[in-house]
Write an enzyme that holds these catalytic residues in place. Structure first.
Site, PDB file in Angstrom:
ATOM      1  CB  ALA A 346      41.066  20.783  96.243  1.00  0.00           C
ATOM      2  CD  GLU A 348      49.108  21.063  96.486  1.00  0.00           C
ATOM      3  OE1 GLU A 348      50.124  21.738  96.252  1.00  0.00           O
ATOM      4  OE2 GLU A 348      47.946  21.509  96.397  1.00  0.00           O
ATOM      5  CD  GLU A 382      44.184  19.828  94.608  1.00  0.00           C
ATOM      6  OE1 GLU A 382      45.299  19.844  95.167  1.00  0.00           O
ATOM      7  OE2 GLU A 382      43.691  20.839  94.078  1.00  0.00           O
ATOM      8  CG  HIS A 385      49.795  19.100  93.346  1.00  0.00           C
ATOM      9  ND1 HIS A 385      50.853  19.763  92.792  1.00  0.00           N
ATOM     10  CD2 HIS A 385      48.725  19.943  93.241  1.00  0.00           C
ATOM     11  CE1 HIS A 385      50.456  20.951  92.366  1.00  0.00           C
ATOM     12  NE2 HIS A 385      49.168  21.090  92.622  1.00  0.00           N
ATOM     13  CD  GLU A 404      49.398  24.684  92.661  1.00  0.00           C
ATOM     14  OE1 GLU A 404      48.579  24.000  92.035  1.00  0.00           O
ATOM     15  OE2 GLU A 404      49.622  24.513  93.868  1.00  0.00           O
TER      16      GLU A 404
END
Length: 948
Positions: A346, A348, A382, A385, A404
């Site tokens: 994925a 963000e 996500e 983030h 991360e």
């Protein structure tokens, strides 16, 4: 101890890692949040007055000119962009999908200069009336100097604009360009994804900008610190919808196409920009919600409810993070979209998060518990983030680990809030800490953080998207949060986000805020947070802490899987750490101690009778070893009373291999998931090393006896496999019971999986296979069957419209024992009409997991690696994942020599990435060879003794 399932004694003992040899299990095959980069070349598009960036300005010798450097100079600072893009979702007369665009950027001159450098890659520019590739004007009454010449520096990916005069400090200017590019299928920049709906091919135009691919979509200052506001307009066909970071303001029909204008974004980095044109539909949050949440995807997937779970958990997760950060969600909407083709797990993008379908969609009739857990943890990662990474962003990619690693860590906190009965936080040690240990025990590992000038090129940036960045980063931040306490950690985060909102930082800015909060607390640290943490992030690796309970002495030593390996990376700290040690004696006395030197003495750890256990809950990023007497006391406790509950603990250490194997002897009494899961993960190394040797038979026989009671237990509690186990973690452990039973030849296991699979073959529309067991059943049934079973599985894979189901079949097909079927599958894997490009790594590595398939894959890869890397998911992470997956069984001198010859061939190629992965594979192979030479005979003898 958490709710939901009982944590038995082995969690504090047997998970010590099953010994020196099994210290490291297999390398992680993928890091779900890794990024892929663009193709190296793009077909030039011929046309009237068009110039392609594939024709670089060349110099006769290397120079120190600004355009030959990869970093932007600090003379210009962007303020905002106006970008209009028109992706064509049908082939043009040349048989290509293209997009056209117009872009303007307003920037301020910070230092006097006669040069404009702006990133551009794989774009073709229309010449202006002045016969240049761009037009420059002044803003606010400023006059702009004329353009002298423009050219493209392909290697550094710059459009270079040389001016006849100089830009004035403090003045603003407007740079305008018109261009077009290919809407290719390379999964990077502005690219296309395809799927079929009701027999009709559909094309999606979508983006993946991280880390350095925004420049593939339009000219931009493509560095994280060059934040700006983006005004975006998309032209798109009737019947499609356009999405971007901001909410759509207005869509008009200009007869030829629709035109959608979006609200300007917040001030943000280019890598967070996203836009999608598709025929997708959505489900959304109710009107009374103060944040608009929409889940987008293929119509069939949305209408069959595959997005419902994501919608249900998104709002609670957002509210959790608002509370955790004590900061309001900074946007008015949260779009999340599932794409049929997506390289990472994925991304963000602020306000428009993009996912693989597997990472966002969940179908309760088909998906497993593991699929559901994956969806909620990825969504949480996500959404974390949206604040940490998007609102406040790293200054440069050398601090990617903080971005991360943090999201990885807090994803478990958010997922635990969303699903409190799962105890998902207890899985972090298995899923993140162990994974980090595996890679970080190699001399070819690297520190979490480096100097900015050590990470310059796009390839160097791509290399940072690895296990160290994600998993070690999470483990280190978890350790920090634990010794500070979660409340201090969260308060420091709030202050950090508040002070640096919409700006960029370095990691020391976070340490500063945490230090300020801690100064007002009662937590006493042996040094500043900066001093403590620098030892963990500025040097690679981790220590093994050895505790001698006879004397109370404690020592630390850099842990290496290959102890004789030469560490040629200097460290300012001489590979010495400030180690927070938590410990307990015989399940009662507990304490904490800081080890600040290589050797120390601590009287409370001295004991002659009690067992001592250190690094409780594995909150510290280090391994632990003990004196032989303490190991014996722990083993006695383990085997005599394994139901005494203690805190979750997982260790690995340097001990005699037979002592390590003795920790498995109690397993026949164990029914809990985490002890079995940890044992299986560590035993996987034994399978990897011995499945081609004479040790494999006795190993199977021994483990068959250990797993038989677990298999029988689940047969009973599920009423002969007709019901689902009632407890959540039991549902996971049922998978272990059947998988290990079939692997070791437990009577009735193979027959059970084949029975389920054959029933499905008779009635493909109704599968009798429990969702949680599909991976195990597919693999074992196809392994025990022949071409009929494989062809059926392949047909079901091709027909599947649910990503989770397709992924399970992708794996199951790799389990066949027929070499010709495996070779056919390998050929399928590089045909994008049969297997999506996003899945090539998985398919090939799955086949390499098969003891029969591994040599076939190695030959196939050596014959095709140049074709694969040029035509598929290009980039170092893709290549590294293949190398790790293909070579993890290597354990002979002959295989080492083959790998070294491949290294020589690769070094002679034109590829600038991948050498680190090959070096790690060589180091791992050497360690495997050494381990087998030292332990094979002992393991064989011990296993034979158990059968007497």
């Amino acid at each position: 101890m958490g709710k939901g399932f009982y944590i038995s004694k082995p969690l504090g003992i047997v998970l010590f890692g099953l010994g020196a040899g099994a210290v490291l299990t297999i390398f992680a095959l993928s890091v779900v949040y890794a990024q892929e980069k663009w193709k190296n070349e793009v077909n030039a598009i011929d046309g009237t007055r068009m110039v392609t960036t594939a024709a670089p300005h060349r110099t006769s010798a290397p120079s120190n000119e600004p355009w030959d450097k990869y970093r932007l100079p600090d003379a210009l600072l962007p303020e905002y962009y106006n970008v209009t893009l028109w992706p064509r979702l049908v082939l043009d007369e040349r048989g290509m999908y293209i997009f056209t665009g117009k872009s303007g950027v307003a920037f301020t001159c910070m230092k006097e200069t006669n040069l404009i450098l702006i990133h551009s890659n794989e774009l073709n520019f229309t010449l202006t009336s002045e016969m240049h590739h761009a037009k420059l004007t002044g803003l606010g009454g400023t006059s702009a100097p004329a353009i002298l010449k423009t050219w493209f520096q392909t290697q550094t990916q710059f459009m270079v604009i040389q001016l006849k005069g100089k830009l004035q400090v403090g003045k603003s200017y407007w740079l305008y360009t018109e261009f077009h590019g290919e809407l290719s299928d390379d999964l990077g920049g502005f690219y296309r994804s395809e799927y079929t709906e009701n027999g009709v091919k559909k094309v999606v135009a979508t983006t993946q900008m991280q880390p350095t691919a925004a420049r593939n979509a339009f000219p931009c200052f493509d560095e994280p610190s060059m934040k700006a506001i983006f005004h975006l307009t998309l032209l798109h066909p009737r019947g499609t919808v356009a999405l971007s970071n901001g909410m759509d303001k207005k869509t008009t029909d200009n007869q030829e196409v629709l035109q959608t204008r979006f609200e300007p974004t917040q001030k943000m980095s280019t890598y967070l920009l996203a836009f999608v044109v598709s025929e997708f539909t959505n489900i959304r949050s109710p009107p009374e919600a103060n944040i608009l949440i929409r889940i987008w995807g293929r119509r069939e997937a949305i209408e069959t409810g595959q997005g419902d779970y994501a919608l249900n958990v998104t709002f609670p997760i957002l509210k959790y993070f608002e509370n955790y950060y004590n900061t309001t969600y900074p946007l008015s909407k949260s779009d999340q979209i599932a794409l049929p083709d997506f390289a990472a797990g994925a991304m963000e993008n602020w306000g428009l998060v993009t996912y693989r379908e597997l990472s966002l969609f969940y179908d309760p009739n088909v998906s497993s518990n593991e699929d559901k857990e994956w969806v909620v943890t990825v969504i949480t990662h996500e959404l974390a983030h949206m604040w940490f990474g998007n609102l406040v962003t790293m200054r440069w990619w050398n601090d990617l680990w903080l971005n991360e690693g943090f999201a990885n860590y807090v994803s478990y906190l958010g997922a635990d809030y969303a699903e409190p009965t799962w105890n998902i936080k207890d899985l972090m040690v298995l899923q993140q800490v162990q994974r980090a240990f595996e890679v970080d025990a190699l001399v070819s590992s690297h520190p979490l953080s480096s100097q900015e000038d050590e990470v310059i090129t796009p390839d160097q940036i791509d290399l940072l998207f690895d296990t160290i960045t994600y998993s070690k980063g999470a483990a280190i931040l978890r350790m920090l949060s634990e010794f500070l306490t979660e409340s201090i950690f969260a308060n420091g985060l709030h202050n950090y986000l508040h002070e640096y909102a919409y700006n960029n930082t370095v990691y020391t800015d976070l340490w500063k805020k945490l230090q300020e909060v801690n100064a007002d607390s009662s937590i006493q640290l042996p040094a500043s947070i900066n001093e403590i943490m620098n030892r963990w992030i500025l040097q690679m690796g981790f220590p093994v802490v050895t505790i001698d309970t006879r004397t109370g002495s404690i020592t630390q030593q850099h842990f290496l899987i290959h102890p004789e390996a030469v560490v040629d990376k200097p460290s300012d700290y001489n590979y010495e750490w400030f180690v927070p040690i938590t410990w307990m004696k015989s399940g009662s006395n507990m304490g904490q101690h800081w080890l600040l030197t290589k050797t120390a003495s601590y009287e409370p750890m001295k004991t002659d009778t009690d067992w001592l256990l250190a690094n409780l809950n594995v909150t510290g990023y280090y391994r632990v070893n003990y004196d032989p007497q303490n190991w014996e006391r722990l083993l006695i406790q383990l085997n005599s009373d394994h139901k005494v509950g203690v805190s979750l603990s997982l260790k690995a250490q340097i001990i005699n291999i037979t002592l390590a194997l003795r920790t498995t002897k109690y397993l026949y009494k164990e029914k809990e998931y985490i002890p079995w899961e940890s044992a299986i993960r560590n035993l996987q190394y034994f399978f990897l090393m011995f499945d081609r040797t004479e040790v494999y038979g006795p190993l199977q026989t021994y483990l068959r006896g250990e797993v038989q009671p677990l298999f029988d237990h689940f047969k009973v509690i599920t009423s002969n496999w007709t019901q689902k186990p009632p407890r959540y973690m039991d549902q996971y452990n049922q998978i272990n019971a059947i998988s290990m039973a079939c692997k070791t030849g437990v009577k009735g296991c193979s027959e059970l999986t084949r029975m389920w699979y054959r029933q499905w073959m008779k009635n493909p529309d109704t599968s009798p296979i429990p969702s949680n067991l599909k991976v195990t059943v597919y693999c074992n049934a196809i392994a025990a069957g022949g071409v009929e079973e494989w062809d059926f599985g392949w047909q079901m894979f091709k027909n599947s419209t649910i990503a989770a189901e397709a992924e399970k079949l992708l794996y199951g097909l790799s389990c066949t024992k027929e070499p010709w079927l495996l070779n056919r599958y390998l050929e399928y894997s590089i045909d994008p009409n049969l297997i999506r490009k996003q899945d090539i790594t998985y398919a090939i590595v799955y086949i390499a997991d098969n003891v029969i398939g591994q040599p076939l894959v190695w030959d196939f890869f050596r014959a095709n690696w140049e074709y694969i890397t040029k035509n598929f998911e290009d980039g170092p992470f893709f290549f590294g994942g293949l190398i790790k997956g293909i070579t993890k069984k290597f354990s002979t001198e002959f295989e080492l020599q083959q790998l070294q010859r491949f290294q020589e061939d690769f070094a002679a190629s034109n590829f600038s990435f991948g050498m680190q992965a090959i070096e790690q594979a060589i180091e791992q192979t050497k360690a495997n060879i050494k381990w087998i030479s030292e332990n094979k005979a002992q393991v064989m003898n011990w296993l034979i003794e158990q059968s007497d």
